[in-house]
Scaffold this motif. Structure first.
Motif, PDB file in Angstrom:
ATOM      1  N   MET A 174       0.835  -1.213   0.000  1.00  0.00           N
ATOM      2  CA  MET A 174       0.000   0.000   0.000  1.00  0.00           C
ATOM      3  C   MET A 174       0.862   1.253   0.000  1.00  0.00           C
ATOM      4  N   LEU A 175       1.964   1.242   0.743  1.00  0.00           N
ATOM      5  CA  LEU A 175       2.853   2.407   0.773  1.00  0.00           C
ATOM      6  C   LEU A 175       3.463   2.678  -0.595  1.00  0.00           C
ATOM      7  N   LYS A 176       3.903   1.615  -1.282  1.00  0.00           N
ATOM      8  CA  LYS A 176       4.488   1.774  -2.625  1.00  0.00           C
ATOM      9  C   LYS A 176       3.485   2.374  -3.596  1.00  0.00           C
TER      10      LYS A 176
ATOM     11  N   ALA B 262       2.742   6.027  -2.744  1.00  0.00           N
ATOM     12  CA  ALA B 262       3.858   6.879  -3.181  1.00  0.00           C
ATOM     13  C   ALA B 262       3.814   7.067  -4.698  1.00  0.00           C
ATOM     14  N   TYR B 263       3.543   5.982  -5.406  1.00  0.00           N
ATOM     15  CA  TYR B 263       3.454   6.038  -6.877  1.00  0.00           C
ATOM     16  C   TYR B 263       2.354   7.008  -7.306  1.00  0.00           C
ATOM     17  N   LEU B 264       1.200   6.888  -6.678  1.00  0.00           N
ATOM     18  CA  LEU B 264       0.081   7.775  -7.026  1.00  0.00           C
ATOM     19  C   LEU B 264       0.416   9.236  -6.746  1.00  0.00           C
ATOM     20  N   SER B 265       1.117   9.498  -5.660  1.00  0.00           N
ATOM     21  CA  SER B 265       1.443  10.884  -5.325  1.00  0.00           C
ATOM     22  C   SER B 265       2.448  11.496  -6.296  1.00  0.00           C
TER      23      SER B 265
ATOM     24  N   ASP C  16      -2.785  15.219 -10.622  1.00  0.00           N
ATOM     25  CA  ASP C  16      -4.115  15.770 -10.444  1.00  0.00           C
ATOM     26  C   ASP C  16      -4.781  15.292  -9.154  1.00  0.00           C
ATOM     27  N   PHE C  17      -4.212  14.285  -8.501  1.00  0.00           N
ATOM     28  CA  PHE C  17      -4.723  13.828  -7.216  1.00  0.00           C
ATOM     29  C   PHE C  17      -3.795  14.349  -6.119  1.00  0.00           C
ATOM     30  N   LYS C  18      -4.111  15.503  -5.592  1.00  0.00           N
ATOM     31  CA  LYS C  18      -3.241  16.161  -4.601  1.00  0.00           C
ATOM     32  C   LYS C  18      -3.422  15.598  -3.187  1.00  0.00           C
ATOM     33  N   TRP C  19      -4.509  14.889  -2.959  1.00  0.00           N
ATOM     34  CA  TRP C  19      -4.815  14.416  -1.617  1.00  0.00           C
ATOM     35  C   TRP C  19      -3.676  13.586  -1.043  1.00  0.00           C
ATOM     36  N   GLU C  20      -3.144  12.658  -1.822  1.00  0.00           N
ATOM     37  CA  GLU C  20      -2.085  11.762  -1.341  1.00  0.00           C
ATOM     38  C   GLU C  20      -0.854  12.561  -0.909  1.00  0.00           C
ATOM     39  N   LYS C  21      -0.478  13.564  -1.702  1.00  0.00           N
ATOM     40  CA  LYS C  21       0.690  14.401  -1.361  1.00  0.00           C
ATOM     41  C   LYS C  21       0.432  15.218  -0.110  1.00  0.00           C
ATOM     42  N   ARG C  22      -0.741  15.800  -0.045  1.00  0.00           N
ATOM     43  CA  ARG C  22      -1.067  16.650   1.106  1.00  0.00           C
ATOM     44  C   ARG C  22      -1.151  15.831   2.389  1.00  0.00           C
TER      45      ARG C  22
ATOM     46  N   ASN D 138       6.199   4.299   8.910  1.00  0.00           N
ATOM     47  CA  ASN D 138       5.555   4.219   7.596  1.00  0.00           C
ATOM     48  C   ASN D 138       5.781   5.469   6.750  1.00  0.00           C
ATOM     49  N   ASP D 139       5.755   6.641   7.371  1.00  0.00           N
ATOM     50  CA  ASP D 139       5.925   7.885   6.616  1.00  0.00           C
ATOM     51  C   ASP D 139       7.340   8.010   6.056  1.00  0.00           C
ATOM     52  N   LYS D 140       8.322   7.542   6.796  1.00  0.00           N
ATOM     53  CA  LYS D 140       9.703   7.575   6.297  1.00  0.00           C
ATOM     54  C   LYS D 140       9.880   6.602   5.136  1.00  0.00           C
ATOM     55  N   ILE D 141       9.280   5.428   5.255  1.00  0.00           N
ATOM     56  CA  ILE D 141       9.353   4.452   4.163  1.00  0.00           C
ATOM     57  C   ILE D 141       8.659   5.007   2.927  1.00  0.00           C
ATOM     58  N   LYS D 142       7.492   5.589   3.129  1.00  0.00           N
ATOM     59  CA  LYS D 142       6.762   6.152   1.991  1.00  0.00           C
ATOM     60  C   LYS D 142       7.573   7.252   1.323  1.00  0.00           C
ATOM     61  N   GLN D 143       8.256   8.077   2.124  1.00  0.00           N
ATOM     62  CA  GLN D 143       9.074   9.145   1.550  1.00  0.00           C
ATOM     63  C   GLN D 143      10.209   8.570   0.710  1.00  0.00           C
TER      64      GLN D 143
END
Length: 183
Positions: free
Chosen positions: A70-72, A75-78, A83-89, A158-163
Protein backbone atom coordinates in the motif's frame (compact mmCIF):
# COMPACT_ATOMS: atom_id res chain seq x y z
CA UNK A 1 -11.16 4.69 -20.62
CA UNK A 2 -7.54 5.77 -21.08
CA UNK A 3 -4.54 3.70 -20.06
CA UNK A 4 -3.91 6.14 -17.22
CA UNK A 5 -7.48 5.66 -16.00
CA UNK A 6 -7.09 1.89 -16.22
CA UNK A 7 -3.82 2.04 -14.31
CA UNK A 8 -5.37 4.21 -11.61
CA UNK A 9 -8.34 1.86 -11.27
CA UNK A 10 -6.00 -1.14 -11.02
CA UNK A 11 -3.84 0.55 -8.36
CA UNK A 12 -6.90 1.65 -6.40
CA UNK A 13 -8.21 -1.94 -6.43
CA UNK A 14 -4.79 -3.19 -5.36
CA UNK A 15 -4.84 -0.87 -2.32
CA UNK A 16 -8.31 -2.12 -1.40
CA UNK A 17 -7.09 -5.70 -1.78
CA UNK A 18 -4.03 -5.05 0.42
CA UNK A 19 -6.21 -3.48 3.11
CA UNK A 20 -8.58 -6.43 2.93
CA UNK A 21 -5.74 -8.95 3.30
CA UNK A 22 -4.40 -7.10 6.36
CA UNK A 23 -7.89 -7.02 7.90
CA UNK A 24 -8.46 -10.74 7.26
CA UNK A 25 -4.98 -11.58 8.55
CA UNK A 26 -5.69 -9.79 11.82
CA UNK A 27 -9.01 -11.65 12.12
CA UNK A 28 -7.14 -14.92 11.55
CA UNK A 29 -4.60 -13.87 14.18
CA UNK A 30 -7.30 -13.35 16.81
CA UNK A 31 -9.10 -16.60 16.05
CA UNK A 32 -5.92 -18.69 15.88
CA UNK A 33 -4.40 -17.17 19.01
CA UNK A 34 -7.66 -17.75 20.87
CA UNK A 35 -7.62 -21.40 19.78
CA UNK A 36 -4.02 -21.85 20.97
CA UNK A 37 -4.74 -20.16 24.31
CA UNK A 38 -7.91 -22.23 24.79
CA UNK A 39 -5.92 -25.36 24.02
CA UNK A 40 -3.25 -24.36 26.57
CA UNK A 41 -5.90 -23.68 29.21
CA UNK A 42 -7.86 -26.89 28.57
CA UNK A 43 -4.64 -28.94 28.64
CA UNK A 44 -3.30 -26.96 31.63
CA UNK A 45 -0.03 -26.76 29.71
CA UNK A 46 1.67 -23.35 29.63
CA UNK A 47 4.17 -24.51 27.01
CA UNK A 48 1.35 -24.56 24.43
CA UNK A 49 1.13 -20.76 24.82
CA UNK A 50 4.43 -20.53 22.98
CA UNK A 51 2.73 -22.10 19.95
CA UNK A 52 0.84 -18.81 19.57
CA UNK A 53 4.03 -17.37 18.08
CA UNK A 54 3.63 -19.90 15.27
CA UNK A 55 0.60 -17.79 14.32
CA UNK A 56 1.67 -14.34 15.50
CA UNK A 57 4.97 -14.13 13.61
CA UNK A 58 3.79 -15.34 10.17
CA UNK A 59 0.62 -13.23 10.24
CA UNK A 60 2.66 -10.19 11.25
CA UNK A 61 5.04 -10.74 8.32
CA UNK A 62 2.05 -11.01 5.95
CA UNK A 63 0.64 -7.74 7.30
CA UNK A 64 3.97 -5.94 6.91
CA UNK A 65 4.26 -7.15 3.32
CA UNK A 66 0.81 -5.93 2.32
CA UNK A 67 1.27 -2.66 4.20
CA UNK A 68 4.47 -2.07 2.20
CA UNK A 69 2.46 -2.73 -0.95
CA UNK A 70 0.00 0.00 0.00
CA UNK A 71 2.85 2.41 0.77
CA UNK A 72 4.49 1.77 -2.62
CA UNK A 73 1.24 2.35 -4.48
CA UNK A 74 0.40 5.46 -2.45
CA UNK A 75 3.86 6.88 -3.18
CA UNK A 76 3.45 6.04 -6.88
CA UNK A 77 0.08 7.78 -7.03
CA UNK A 78 1.44 10.88 -5.32
CA UNK A 79 4.24 11.17 -7.93
CA UNK A 80 2.62 10.08 -11.19
CA UNK A 81 -0.91 11.38 -10.65
CA UNK A 82 -0.41 15.10 -10.15
CA UNK A 83 -4.11 15.77 -10.44
CA UNK A 84 -4.72 13.83 -7.22
CA UNK A 85 -3.24 16.16 -4.60
CA UNK A 86 -4.82 14.42 -1.62
CA UNK A 87 -2.09 11.76 -1.34
CA UNK A 88 0.69 14.40 -1.36
CA UNK A 89 -1.07 16.65 1.11
CA UNK A 90 -1.86 13.81 3.48
CA UNK A 91 1.76 12.62 3.39
CA UNK A 92 3.01 16.15 4.19
CA UNK A 93 0.69 16.39 7.19
CA UNK A 94 1.70 12.93 8.40
CA UNK A 95 5.40 13.81 8.15
CA UNK A 96 4.84 16.97 10.20
CA UNK A 97 3.59 14.85 13.12
CA UNK A 98 1.02 17.49 14.00
CA UNK A 99 -1.77 14.96 14.29
CA UNK A 100 -1.54 12.06 16.72
CA UNK A 101 -2.52 9.36 14.30
CA UNK A 102 -2.29 5.62 14.41
CA UNK A 103 -0.42 4.84 11.19
CA UNK A 104 1.11 1.81 12.81
CA UNK A 105 -2.04 0.68 14.59
CA UNK A 106 -2.25 -2.43 12.41
CA UNK A 107 0.71 -3.68 14.49
CA UNK A 108 -1.08 -3.48 17.86
CA UNK A 109 -3.05 -6.73 17.58
CA UNK A 110 0.17 -8.70 17.16
CA UNK A 111 1.72 -7.21 20.29
CA UNK A 112 -1.57 -7.67 22.14
CA UNK A 113 -1.70 -11.38 21.25
CA UNK A 114 1.91 -11.89 22.31
CA UNK A 115 1.22 -10.20 25.66
CA UNK A 116 -1.89 -12.33 26.25
CA UNK A 117 0.09 -15.47 25.43
CA UNK A 118 2.83 -14.34 27.82
CA UNK A 119 0.39 -13.67 30.68
CA UNK A 120 -1.55 -16.91 30.22
CA UNK A 121 1.74 -18.82 30.20
CA UNK A 122 2.58 -17.51 33.67
CA UNK A 123 -0.98 -18.02 34.95
CA UNK A 124 -0.86 -21.69 33.90
CA UNK A 125 2.74 -22.23 34.96
CA UNK A 126 3.30 -24.74 37.77
CA UNK A 127 5.62 -23.03 40.20
CA UNK A 128 6.21 -26.16 42.29
CA UNK A 129 9.24 -28.28 41.48
CA UNK A 130 10.96 -25.81 39.22
CA UNK A 131 13.41 -27.90 37.24
CA UNK A 132 15.77 -27.05 34.40
CA UNK A 133 13.13 -27.68 31.71
CA UNK A 134 10.75 -25.22 33.40
CA UNK A 135 13.48 -22.60 33.60
CA UNK A 136 14.10 -23.08 29.87
CA UNK A 137 10.34 -22.61 29.23
CA UNK A 138 10.35 -19.37 31.22
CA UNK A 139 13.41 -18.12 29.37
CA UNK A 140 11.85 -19.02 26.00
CA UNK A 141 8.63 -17.21 26.88
CA UNK A 142 10.53 -14.10 27.95
CA UNK A 143 12.74 -14.20 24.85
CA UNK A 144 9.74 -14.55 22.55
CA UNK A 145 7.82 -11.63 24.03
CA UNK A 146 10.84 -9.34 24.25
CA UNK A 147 12.27 -10.33 20.88
CA UNK A 148 9.01 -10.11 18.98
CA UNK A 149 7.85 -6.85 20.54
CA UNK A 150 11.25 -5.22 20.05
CA UNK A 151 11.04 -6.27 16.39
CA UNK A 152 7.60 -4.65 16.15
CA UNK A 153 8.70 -1.55 18.05
CA UNK A 154 11.73 -0.91 15.87
CA UNK A 155 9.94 -1.34 12.55
CA UNK A 156 10.47 1.66 10.33
CA UNK A 157 8.06 4.56 10.44
CA UNK A 158 5.55 4.22 7.60
CA UNK A 159 5.92 7.88 6.62
CA UNK A 160 9.70 7.57 6.30
CA UNK A 161 9.35 4.45 4.16
CA UNK A 162 6.76 6.15 1.99
CA UNK A 163 9.07 9.14 1.55
CA UNK A 164 11.83 6.81 0.36
CA UNK A 165 9.46 5.39 -2.25
CA UNK A 166 8.35 8.88 -3.27
CA UNK A 167 11.99 9.89 -3.77
CA UNK A 168 12.68 6.81 -5.92
CA UNK A 169 9.49 7.27 -7.97
CA UNK A 170 10.51 10.93 -8.54
CA UNK A 171 13.91 9.75 -9.78
CA UNK A 172 12.23 7.36 -12.20
CA UNK A 173 9.80 10.06 -13.38
CA UNK A 174 12.68 12.47 -14.04
CA UNK A 175 14.60 9.79 -15.93
CA UNK A 176 11.55 9.01 -18.06
CA UNK A 177 11.01 12.72 -18.81
CA UNK A 178 14.67 13.09 -19.84
CA UNK A 179 14.35 10.11 -22.18
CA UNK A 180 11.20 11.58 -23.75
CA UNK A 181 12.86 14.98 -24.21
CA UNK A 182 16.00 13.34 -25.68
CA UNK A 183 13.93 11.57 -28.34
Amino acid sequence: MTNKDKEYEYLRNEIVNCFSVIHKTIQMLYVSTTVVIAWAISASNPLICLAAYGVIIPTYIISIDYNMGMLKIGAYLSVFYDDFKWEKRLHKINCMNIINRHANSYRYPFSFCSIISFVIFFILFDYSNIALNKIVQIILNILFIIGFNLFVLFQHNNDKIKQLYIDKWCDIKLEEEKNINAD
